[in-house]
Design an enzyme around this catalytic site. Structure first.
Site, PDB file in Angstrom:
ATOM      1  CG  HIS A 130      -0.267 -10.078 -35.597  1.00 62.36           C
ATOM      2  ND1 HIS A 130      -0.286 -10.238 -34.234  1.00 62.36           N
ATOM      3  CD2 HIS A 130      -0.528 -11.307 -36.125  1.00 62.36           C
ATOM      4  CE1 HIS A 130      -0.533 -11.506 -33.934  1.00 62.36           C
ATOM      5  NE2 HIS A 130      -0.686 -12.180 -35.065  1.00 62.36           N
ATOM      6  CB  SER A 186      -8.195  20.566 -43.129  1.00 59.42           C
ATOM      7  OG  SER A 186      -7.239  21.420 -42.539  1.00 59.42           O
ATOM      8  CE  LYS A 231      -5.832  15.939 -43.326  1.00 61.02           C
ATOM      9  NZ  LYS A 231      -6.812  14.974 -42.850  1.00 61.02           N
ATOM     10  CD  GLU A 254     -12.701  11.388 -38.273  1.00 63.29           C
ATOM     11  OE1 GLU A 254     -13.404  12.417 -38.103  1.00 63.29           O
ATOM     12  OE2 GLU A 254     -11.619  11.390 -38.889  1.00 63.29           O
TER      13      GLU A 254
END
Length: 510
Positions: A235, A365, A371, A378
């Site tokens: 969960h 980025s 970053k 993805e």
């Protein structure tokens, strides 16, 4: 009576074409005129940039540098949908080359002139090898039987064979696209045959190897991480411990099952519709034609193709492709879960879970210096979403077979091939650019595990669920450790806590 016969003979000898396809003439604008020219005779344009060919509707201009003919041109005029990105997938065209070669070889056994058969086989081989890809301009969004693509293939092979034999392009002599290249065939059985050939080849050459590569890489990581104990999560909340290797073993099994499901769907894909012709009866074929064509296709591809036991099912329903798409849809679900887990476990590097260190492949980025993002994860999740969408289209297409023919064929094979290619390629990319480079952040893993309140579960057999829950809730409320809280509540001693709460003893049944 004699006059009627003369008119009938005249109508068969001369072709009829709309005036819009002709040079300006004396007839009224838009009226149909009769060309006093025998059908199938080629008329070269004065500029030599195109030739004039004929189909049953009349004459059309065909580029001189193309092997296709009038029916292909007519399709490009009638179906201007989507442009070059929506063209019939090349694997379908190559599959047609394999089929047409096999059919020509079998037709030769049944009496087709060997010179014509050999020319067809050579031209078909060039199609199968991808040498003539520029001559297939038709889009997927055409007739639902794929008739225009079948004729595109017939015309290209016919004209290329004519060229090989020293004839004139577009003359349909000595090789006719219908009478010779399409002999004993119909679009209704050739297109589904090409669909199955293309799907089988794509699965074997792209999808299964990609999944195997991913399976092996995940399996290696599972073994590498076998001794690293971490906190589990259910969960999305803290749960009891397991090893990182055990966590990865779940991913390994998912990919293994994906491969098993896809292989399980293949026997129905290996069944070929060739020999069913228009409605499944086999009209205009010979006894044994279907079996011989399937055997030739099997020999050409090295895959275990056989003739479909029921040609009516093979033409009217494409449940086999729906089944294969369903297996790929399940695979997409698996890859979505795996990629999401890995990117979430690698979130951070300082403000996330940070249990995994993912390879840094490129800047993440345009505004935040330094970053780095989980881009391979993805990509996999986007592929998974696309495959799920493809399966919806395949499902709708497969459910719409009406009477003796399903007319969603181009849609279905486009999406099946797209899914197979995406899943195979994404599996390889994910493996090479992410999975093999994953590292375990043991310092972070140990910190999170030791802070987890769910280690209290080990106390259940000793002090009971209620007292264990009291320890966990009190510790969380006071910001203290489980051990200190348990001792403070007087439920057990320090020695008992150390003996009973050992993460390494919580990894399986006693």
């Amino acid at each position: 009576m004699d006059r009627s016969l003369r008119l009938l003979a005249r109508s068969r000898f001369f072709s009829r074409a709309p005036a819009s396809h002709l040079s300006p003439g004396p007839g009224p604008a838009g009226a149909a005129v009769f060309l006093l020219r025998p059908r199938n005779v080629v008329r070269m344009a004065s500029q030599n940039s195109f030739r004039i060919e004929y189909d049953t509707f009349g004459e059309l201009k065909v580029p001189n540098d193309k092997y296709y003919g009038a029916q292909t041109v007519r399709s490009t005029m009638n179906f201007k949908i989507g442009g070059v990105t929506e063209r019939m997938p090349i694997p379908v065209i190559k599959a047609f080359g394999i089929l047409k070669r096999a059919a020509a070889e079998v037709n030769q056994d049944y009496g087709l002139d060997p010179k014509i058969a050999n020319a067809i086989m050579k031209a078909a081989d060039e199609v199968a090898e991808g040498k003539l890809n520029d001559h297939f301009p038709l889009v997927v969004w055409q007739t639902g039987s794929g008739t225009q693509t079948n004729m595109n293939v017939n015309e290209v092979i016919s004209n290329r064979a004519i060229e090989m034999l020293g004839g004139e392009l577009g003359s349909k002599k000595p090789v006719h696209p219908n009478d010779h290249v399409n002999k004993s065939q119909s679009s209704n059985d050739t297109f589904p045959t090409a669909m199955h050939i293309a799907a089988a080849i794509e699965v074997h050459e792209v999808l299964l190897p990609g999944l195997q590569k991913l399976h092996d890489a995940l399996d290696a990581k599972s073994k590498e991480f076998a001794q690293i104990i971490k906190i589990g999560r259910t969960h999305t909340q803290d749960a009891v411990p397991l090893t990182l290797g055990q966590e990865f073993s779940g991913y390994v099994q998912q990919v293994k099952y994906a491969t098993t499901r896809i292989k399980g769907a293949m026997p129905r894909i290996y069944e070929l519709a060739a020999g069913g012709t228009a409605v499944g009866t086999g009209l205009n074929t010979r006894i044994g034609f279907a079996e011989k064509v399937a055997a030739k296709v099997a020999a050409l591809t090295g895959l275990p193709f056989v003739t479909a036991p029921n040609k009516f099912e093979a033409l009217a329903a494409h449940d086999a492709l729906v089944e294969l798409s369903g297996a790929m849809n399940t695979t997409a679900c698996s890859l979505m879960k795996i990629a999401n887990d890995i990117r979430f476990l690698g979130s951070g590097p300082r403000s996330g879970l940070g249990e995994l260190i993912l390879p840094e492949n490129e800047p993440g980025s345009s505004i935040m210096p330094g970053k780095v993002n989980p881009t391979q994860c993805e990509a996999v999740t986007m592929v998974a979403a696309q495959v799920m969408g493809n399966h919806v289209a395949v499902t709708i297409g497969g459910s719409n077979g009406h009477f003796e023919l399903n007319v969603f064929k181009p849609l279905m094979i486009k999406n099946v091939l797209h899914s197979a290619r995406l899943l195979g390629d994404a599996s390889v990319s994910f493996t090479e650019n992410c999975v093999v480079g994953i590292q375990a952040n043991t310092e972070r893993i140990n910190k999170l595990m030791n802070e987890s309140l769910m280690l209290v579960t080990a106390l259940n057999p000793h002090i009971g669920y209620d007292k264990a829950a009291k320890i966990a809730k009190t510790a969380h409320k006071n910001g203290s450790t489980l051990k200190a809280t348990a001792i403070e509540l007087g439920y057990l001693t320090a020695e008992q806590f150390d003996e009973w709460v050992k993460p390494k003893d919580m990894l399986g049944p006693k």
